[in-house]
Design a protein around this motif. Structure first.
Motif, PDB file in Angstrom:
ATOM      1  N   ALA A 191       0.830  -1.203   0.000  1.00  0.00           N
ATOM      2  CA  ALA A 191       0.000   0.000   0.000  1.00  0.00           C
ATOM      3  C   ALA A 191       0.866   1.255   0.000  1.00  0.00           C
ATOM      4  O   ALA A 191       0.593   2.222  -0.724  1.00  0.00           O
ATOM      5  CB  ALA A 191      -0.938  -0.004   1.209  1.00  0.00           C
ATOM      6  N   ALA A 240      -4.134  -5.748   0.739  1.00  0.00           N
ATOM      7  CA  ALA A 240      -3.729  -4.357   0.502  1.00  0.00           C
ATOM      8  C   ALA A 240      -4.735  -3.570  -0.309  1.00  0.00           C
ATOM      9  O   ALA A 240      -4.737  -2.331  -0.270  1.00  0.00           O
ATOM     10  CB  ALA A 240      -2.381  -4.329  -0.222  1.00  0.00           C
ATOM     11  N   THR A 256     -12.703  -2.514  -2.253  1.00  0.00           N
ATOM     12  CA  THR A 256     -11.946  -1.736  -3.212  1.00  0.00           C
ATOM     13  C   THR A 256     -12.845  -1.349  -4.372  1.00  0.00           C
ATOM     14  O   THR A 256     -13.781  -2.077  -4.721  1.00  0.00           O
ATOM     15  CB  THR A 256     -10.738  -2.534  -3.739  1.00  0.00           C
ATOM     16  OG1 THR A 256     -10.094  -1.776  -4.777  1.00  0.00           O
ATOM     17  CG2 THR A 256     -11.165  -3.875  -4.322  1.00  0.00           C
ATOM     18  N   ASN A 315      -6.476  -0.266   0.555  1.00  0.00           N
ATOM     19  CA  ASN A 315      -5.626   0.885   0.868  1.00  0.00           C
ATOM     20  C   ASN A 315      -4.785   1.330  -0.323  1.00  0.00           C
ATOM     21  O   ASN A 315      -3.764   2.004  -0.144  1.00  0.00           O
ATOM     22  CB  ASN A 315      -4.721   0.537   2.049  1.00  0.00           C
ATOM     23  CG  ASN A 315      -5.509   0.304   3.321  1.00  0.00           C
ATOM     24  OD1 ASN A 315      -6.420   1.058   3.636  1.00  0.00           O
ATOM     25  ND2 ASN A 315      -5.173  -0.748   4.043  1.00  0.00           N
ATOM     26  N   THR A 316      -5.208   0.959  -1.523  1.00  0.00           N
ATOM     27  CA  THR A 316      -4.517   1.387  -2.734  1.00  0.00           C
ATOM     28  C   THR A 316      -5.507   2.085  -3.663  1.00  0.00           C
ATOM     29  O   THR A 316      -6.722   2.021  -3.450  1.00  0.00           O
ATOM     30  CB  THR A 316      -3.909   0.193  -3.491  1.00  0.00           C
ATOM     31  OG1 THR A 316      -4.944  -0.556  -4.139  1.00  0.00           O
ATOM     32  CG2 THR A 316      -3.142  -0.736  -2.541  1.00  0.00           C
ATOM     33  N   THR A 344       2.386   1.726  -3.532  1.00  0.00           N
ATOM     34  CA  THR A 344       1.458   2.293  -4.514  1.00  0.00           C
ATOM     35  C   THR A 344       1.179   3.766  -4.233  1.00  0.00           C
ATOM     36  O   THR A 344       0.952   4.543  -5.171  1.00  0.00           O
ATOM     37  CB  THR A 344       0.135   1.509  -4.552  1.00  0.00           C
ATOM     38  OG1 THR A 344      -0.512   1.579  -3.279  1.00  0.00           O
ATOM     39  CG2 THR A 344       0.379   0.052  -4.921  1.00  0.00           C
ATOM     40  N   GLN A 345       1.209   4.149  -2.966  1.00  0.00           N
ATOM     41  CA  GLN A 345       1.077   5.582  -2.649  1.00  0.00           C
ATOM     42  C   GLN A 345       2.240   6.354  -3.255  1.00  0.00           C
ATOM     43  O   GLN A 345       2.069   7.464  -3.758  1.00  0.00           O
ATOM     44  CB  GLN A 345       1.049   5.790  -1.136  1.00  0.00           C
ATOM     45  CG  GLN A 345       0.833   7.232  -0.713  1.00  0.00           C
ATOM     46  CD  GLN A 345       0.991   7.432   0.791  1.00  0.00           C
ATOM     47  OE1 GLN A 345       2.107   7.554   1.294  1.00  0.00           O
ATOM     48  NE2 GLN A 345      -0.136   7.451   1.497  1.00  0.00           N
TER      49      GLN A 345
END
Length: 347
Positions: free
Chosen positions: A219, A248, A275, A251-252, A222-223
């Motif tokens: 995560a 994850a 998601t 949170n992506t 990817t941030q």
């Protein structure tokens, strides 16, 4: 047998089947590498051009990106020279700067098992020599790509072995290279071996402990992509890597989540991943993962089967895939579908 007894028996069977179909090689339990990179203490004590440096443990990738945007070239190069291990792993730092820093970090590690990663032709976006080593490598032009894919591998992947000679189109680097060739120059593909993977098929592989630690790192990674302006990625998770991706996903900012050869995602349905990404799943007819019961009990097992109709994932054709690792072999229907998803062309 009561409900509890059936559950216990099924959980035991899950481990037993994995041992029988893939070879029991539990080894020692792996301790996940967590926290900021080596060299963080020296970084925290330093300044550049009179500015304090962002704390790798607490600063967001967006704060890191803003910090580097305010530095001139000389200041950036000074940080690379003095703190290559931190800059190379600092999500939000400029991509080209991370490549340069990681070449220096690999050389500074002095370990021959990592030496090939220091080649000027390699685009290493992250390198951590702790434990068995972790690495993220880019195939393609990440700074200009219209699409980005991230391949998350399963057990037995680390910085030393991820590009080792093996069957073609398998392993993190082999899968990423194959996907990049199939998707074309407009798509950058990252082979992300950025977490501590299980060794063999044992209790680590049957449980979610390492996947949970890996999900935090994925995560954050990817941030970092978002912070430097990269497109929303497509996350591809193979085998145990699919468990990491599943945990994850919420949170992506992933556009799509693709799992293949998956033992489960710790969710009963695709909606349970929480998601906005489209969720896809593939499993070949001879993949031994199909013999592992989809249970989750007392820390063992990974839950529902992602290719089951009731799970709600979009099914990817994989009838011509051989074994557990053949999903990215050129000419397979699965690779063609993966490339279409990576390019944003699948519907």
């Amino acid at each position: 047998m009561g409900r509890l007894g059936r559950t216990l028996a099924t959980a035991a069977l899950a481990v037993a089947v994995a041992a029988g179909t893939a070879g029991w090689a539990s080894g020692d339990g792996q301790e996940p590498v967590t926290g900021p990179p080596p060299g963080t203490a020296e970084w925290r004590a330093a300044t550049v051009s009179g500015h304090r440096l962002p704390d790798p443990a607490t600063a967001s990738a967006y704060e890191v990106a803003r910090f580097f945007a305010g530095l001139d070239r000389a200041a950036r190069q000074e940080l690379v020279r003095l703190h290559p291990q931190v800059v190379g792993n600092l999500d939000g730092a400029p991509v080209a700067l991370r490549y340069e820093a990681n070449r220096l970090a690999v050389l500074a590690s002095g370990q021959s098992r990592f030496a090939a990663l220091a080649s000027p032709q390699r685009q290493v976006l992250a390198f951590d020599p702790r434990g068995r080593g972790q690495v993220a490598e880019v195939f393609g032009d990440l700074e200009r790509a219209a699409h980005v894919a991230v391949v998350v591998p399963g057990s037995d992947s680390d910085a030393a072995s991820y590009d080792a000679p093996r069957a073609p189109y398998t392993g993190p680097a082999g899968m990423a290279r194959s996907l990049h060739r199939a998707a074309g120059a407009g798509t950058a593909v990252v082979a992300w071996t950025g977490y501590t993977t299980p060794v063999g098929v044992g209790l680590d592989a049957a449980g979610g402990r390492l996947a949970q630690a890996g999900a935090v790192r994925l995560a954050r990674f990817t941030q970092g992509l978002d912070a430097v302006g990269a497109p929303d990625p497509v996350l591809f998770g193979h085998s145990y890597g699919s468990v990491v991706v599943g945990l994850a996903a919420r949170n992506t900012d992933a556009a799509d989540v693709v799992v293949f050869g998956s033992p489960g995602l710790h969710a009963e349905t695709a909606a349970g991943l929480h998601t906005r990404a489209r969720v896809w799943a593939a499993r070949g007819p001879s993949d031994w993962i199909a013999d592992v019961p989809n249970v989750e009990f007392a820390g063992l097992g990974h839950g529902a089967d992602p290719v089951a109709a009731g799970f709600g994932a979009r099914r990817i054709p994989a009838d011509d895939v051989r074994g557990h690792t053949g999903y990215l072999v050129p000419g397979t229907r699965s690779l063609a579908a993966f490339a279409a998803i990576a390019k944003g062309e699948a519907r």
